[in-house]
Motif scaffolding. Structure first.
Motif, PDB file in Angstrom:
ATOM      1  N   ASN A 119      33.358  30.282  36.867  1.00  0.00           N
ATOM      2  CA  ASN A 119      31.946  30.505  37.172  1.00  0.00           C
ATOM      3  C   ASN A 119      31.614  31.957  36.875  1.00  0.00           C
ATOM      4  OD1 ASN A 119      31.374  27.849  38.164  1.00  0.00           O
ATOM      5  ND2 ASN A 119      32.443  28.372  40.059  1.00  0.00           N
ATOM      6  N   ALA A 120      30.762  32.146  35.907  1.00  0.00           N
ATOM      7  CA  ALA A 120      30.431  33.508  35.478  1.00  0.00           C
ATOM      8  C   ALA A 120      28.939  33.620  35.208  1.00  0.00           C
ATOM      9  CB  ALA A 120      31.230  33.878  34.226  1.00  0.00           C
ATOM     10  N   VAL A 121      28.450  34.847  35.250  1.00  0.00           N
ATOM     11  CA  VAL A 121      27.061  35.143  34.901  1.00  0.00           C
ATOM     12  C   VAL A 121      27.059  35.650  33.463  1.00  0.00           C
ATOM     13  CG1 VAL A 121      25.028  36.525  35.413  1.00  0.00           C
ATOM     14  CG2 VAL A 121      26.473  35.685  37.286  1.00  0.00           C
ATOM     15  N   LYS A 148      35.975  43.735  18.329  1.00  0.00           N
ATOM     16  CA  LYS A 148      36.781  42.858  19.178  1.00  0.00           C
ATOM     17  C   LYS A 148      36.257  42.924  20.606  1.00  0.00           C
ATOM     18  CE  LYS A 148      40.326  46.394  20.028  1.00  0.00           C
ATOM     19  NZ  LYS A 148      41.777  46.695  19.965  1.00  0.00           N
ATOM     20  N   SER A 149      36.687  41.972  21.412  1.00  0.00           N
ATOM     21  CA  SER A 149      36.227  41.896  22.796  1.00  0.00           C
ATOM     22  C   SER A 149      36.789  43.058  23.612  1.00  0.00           C
ATOM     23  CB  SER A 149      36.651  40.569  23.420  1.00  0.00           C
ATOM     24  OG  SER A 149      36.076  39.479  22.725  1.00  0.00           O
ATOM     25  N   ALA A 150      36.064  43.398  24.667  1.00  0.00           N
ATOM     26  CA  ALA A 150      36.494  44.452  25.584  1.00  0.00           C
ATOM     27  C   ALA A 150      36.379  43.940  27.013  1.00  0.00           C
ATOM     28  CB  ALA A 150      35.649  45.708  25.405  1.00  0.00           C
ATOM     29  N   MET A 151      37.381  44.273  27.835  1.00  0.00           N
ATOM     30  CA  MET A 151      37.356  43.874  29.235  1.00  0.00           C
ATOM     31  C   MET A 151      37.274  45.101  30.127  1.00  0.00           C
ATOM     32  SD  MET A 151      40.069  41.713  31.586  1.00  0.00           S
ATOM     33  CE  MET A 151      41.070  43.156  31.964  1.00  0.00           C
ATOM     34  N   TYR A 152      36.432  45.031  31.144  1.00  0.00           N
ATOM     35  CA  TYR A 152      36.279  46.109  32.107  1.00  0.00           C
ATOM     36  C   TYR A 152      36.679  45.559  33.478  1.00  0.00           C
ATOM     37  CZ  TYR A 152      33.634  48.084  28.265  1.00  0.00           C
ATOM     38  OH  TYR A 152      33.264  48.551  27.030  1.00  0.00           O
ATOM     39  N   PRO A 199      35.507  42.008  44.358  1.00  0.00           N
ATOM     40  CA  PRO A 199      35.916  42.344  42.984  1.00  0.00           C
ATOM     41  C   PRO A 199      35.330  41.405  41.934  1.00  0.00           C
ATOM     42  CG  PRO A 199      37.673  41.173  44.095  1.00  0.00           C
ATOM     43  CD  PRO A 199      36.606  41.387  45.125  1.00  0.00           C
ATOM     44  N   HIS A 200      34.927  41.971  40.846  1.00  0.00           N
ATOM     45  CA  HIS A 200      34.514  41.183  39.686  1.00  0.00           C
ATOM     46  C   HIS A 200      34.774  42.027  38.441  1.00  0.00           C
ATOM     47  CE1 HIS A 200      30.692  43.381  38.834  1.00  0.00           C
ATOM     48  NE2 HIS A 200      30.800  43.671  40.115  1.00  0.00           N
ATOM     49  N   PHE A 201      34.915  41.365  37.307  1.00  0.00           N
ATOM     50  CA  PHE A 201      35.184  42.083  36.065  1.00  0.00           C
ATOM     51  C   PHE A 201      34.289  41.546  34.965  1.00  0.00           C
ATOM     52  CE2 PHE A 201      37.813  38.347  35.988  1.00  0.00           C
ATOM     53  CZ  PHE A 201      37.890  37.968  34.667  1.00  0.00           C
ATOM     54  N   GLN A 202      34.159  42.327  33.904  1.00  0.00           N
ATOM     55  CA  GLN A 202      33.280  41.965  32.789  1.00  0.00           C
ATOM     56  C   GLN A 202      34.060  41.877  31.484  1.00  0.00           C
ATOM     57  OE1 GLN A 202      29.937  44.585  32.329  1.00  0.00           O
ATOM     58  NE2 GLN A 202      28.692  43.509  33.835  1.00  0.00           N
ATOM     59  N   ILE A 203      33.646  40.921  30.671  1.00  0.00           N
ATOM     60  CA  ILE A 203      34.154  40.813  29.307  1.00  0.00           C
ATOM     61  C   ILE A 203      32.951  40.858  28.372  1.00  0.00           C
ATOM     62  CG2 ILE A 203      35.280  39.306  27.619  1.00  0.00           C
ATOM     63  CD1 ILE A 203      37.000  38.203  29.862  1.00  0.00           C
ATOM     64  N   ILE A 204      32.993  41.758  27.406  1.00  0.00           N
ATOM     65  CA  ILE A 204      31.939  41.828  26.397  1.00  0.00           C
ATOM     66  C   ILE A 204      32.554  41.365  25.075  1.00  0.00           C
ATOM     67  CG2 ILE A 204      30.276  43.284  25.207  1.00  0.00           C
ATOM     68  CD1 ILE A 204      30.277  45.136  27.567  1.00  0.00           C
ATOM     69  N   ILE A 228      30.097  38.560  29.850  1.00  0.00           N
ATOM     70  CA  ILE A 228      30.579  37.542  30.786  1.00  0.00           C
ATOM     71  C   ILE A 228      31.044  38.254  32.049  1.00  0.00           C
ATOM     72  CG2 ILE A 228      32.194  35.629  31.115  1.00  0.00           C
ATOM     73  CD1 ILE A 228      32.436  35.502  28.047  1.00  0.00           C
ATOM     74  N   ASP A 229      30.279  38.090  33.121  1.00  0.00           N
ATOM     75  CA  ASP A 229      30.598  38.741  34.388  1.00  0.00           C
ATOM     76  C   ASP A 229      31.247  37.717  35.317  1.00  0.00           C
ATOM     77  OD1 ASP A 229      30.236  39.803  37.154  1.00  0.00           O
ATOM     78  OD2 ASP A 229      29.265  41.441  36.083  1.00  0.00           O
ATOM     79  N   CYS A 230      32.521  37.916  35.611  1.00  0.00           N
ATOM     80  CA  CYS A 230      33.300  36.956  36.407  1.00  0.00           C
ATOM     81  C   CYS A 230      33.607  37.526  37.793  1.00  0.00           C
ATOM     82  CB  CYS A 230      34.615  36.615  35.717  1.00  0.00           C
ATOM     83  SG  CYS A 230      34.425  35.821  34.121  1.00  0.00           S
TER      84      CYS A 230
END
Length: 252
Positions: free
Chosen positions: A172-174, A186-190, A198-203, A216-218
């Protein structure tokens, strides 16, 4: 003798407090490790889902639009190798009209074709790019970006399409679409920054040459993380209680 006993009590209390502090620090490290492990696992799953989604988009492509692309190399004034890519799109008129054979179109077919493409002509005209791709990690990455450009023309990326596949994987992500300041190859994860929520982001870029990407905010399910650490938490809690009870008994 009494002085020695007091000193022993102080040393015992200090040792137990130090142990409890180390226990808390170890539990915190274990919790952080579990969060990072979840992030990396979910990142790999999302990468596979994006590949699957792009395959679905490719299948949905009608082939009504032809895309041509080329790459050229050169050397700039500083002696560095430069790379330039050119991409352009045009309507496949025969495909739109359902004509397979090679022949000239009749006047009636030309009028019909003009009506079909009139609403989408501006969209296709905007799909002509000639940009500097020297920052691409390789020629292969540049070619892949041009193919992604073609995929975006044929079957535009949608939040709903990707979100439905993510939910099948219980993610489930926003999701939101964005335009980056520069080309992402390439993709980047924060990773997460909050300990409590806690939540993390993938661009992830889906049309690199147009600088289009999806965010993608998870949210990390902390309840599941704590549940996985259940036996560790119970053991740490029991040991801490035993030590405290022993200390109280000694003082009495």
């Amino acid at each position: 003798m009494e002085k020695r006993i007091k000193t022993l009590y102080i040393v015992t209390i200090a040792a137990i407090m130090a142990f409890l502090g180390m226990q808390m620090y170890w539990l915190y490290g274990r919790y952080e490790f579990s969060l990072r492990e979840y992030e990396h696992h979910t990142e790999a799953v999302i990468a596979d889902v994006i590949v699957e989604y792009n395959k679905e988009r490719d299948k949905k492509g009608t082939g009504d639009i032809n895309t041509s692309y080329s790459m050229s190399h050169g050397v700039d004034s500083a002696g560095n190798t430069s790379r330039k890519v050119t991409v352009s799109s045009s309507f496949n008129g025969r495909k739109l009209l359902g004509i397979d054979e090679e022949r000239n179109l009749t006047d009636e077919e030309k009028e019909r074709l003009a009506e079909i493409v009139s609403d989408s002509l501006q969209r296709i005209e905007e799909k002509k790019l000639s940009i500097d791709a020297s920052t691409a990690p390789s020629d292969g990455a540049a070619w892949a970006a041009m193919r992604n450009f073609e995929l975006e023309v044929q079957s535009p990326f949608t939040i709903q399409g990707l979100d439905s596949l993510l939910k099948k994987e219980n993610i489930n992500a926003v999701l939101s679409l964005t335009t980056t300041d520069s080309i992402m190859w390439k993709s980047a994860m924060y990773g997460h920054k909050s300990f409590v929520y806690p939540h993390f982001q993938i661009i992830s870029p889906y049309s690199e040459l147009e600088r289009k990407a999806v965010i993608i905010d998870c949210k990390i399910p902390t309840a599941d993380i704590v549940r996985e650490m259940g036996w560790t938490l119970v053991l740490a809690f029991v040991l801490s209680i035993l030590l405290i009870l022993c200390l109280i008994s000694m003082i009495r």
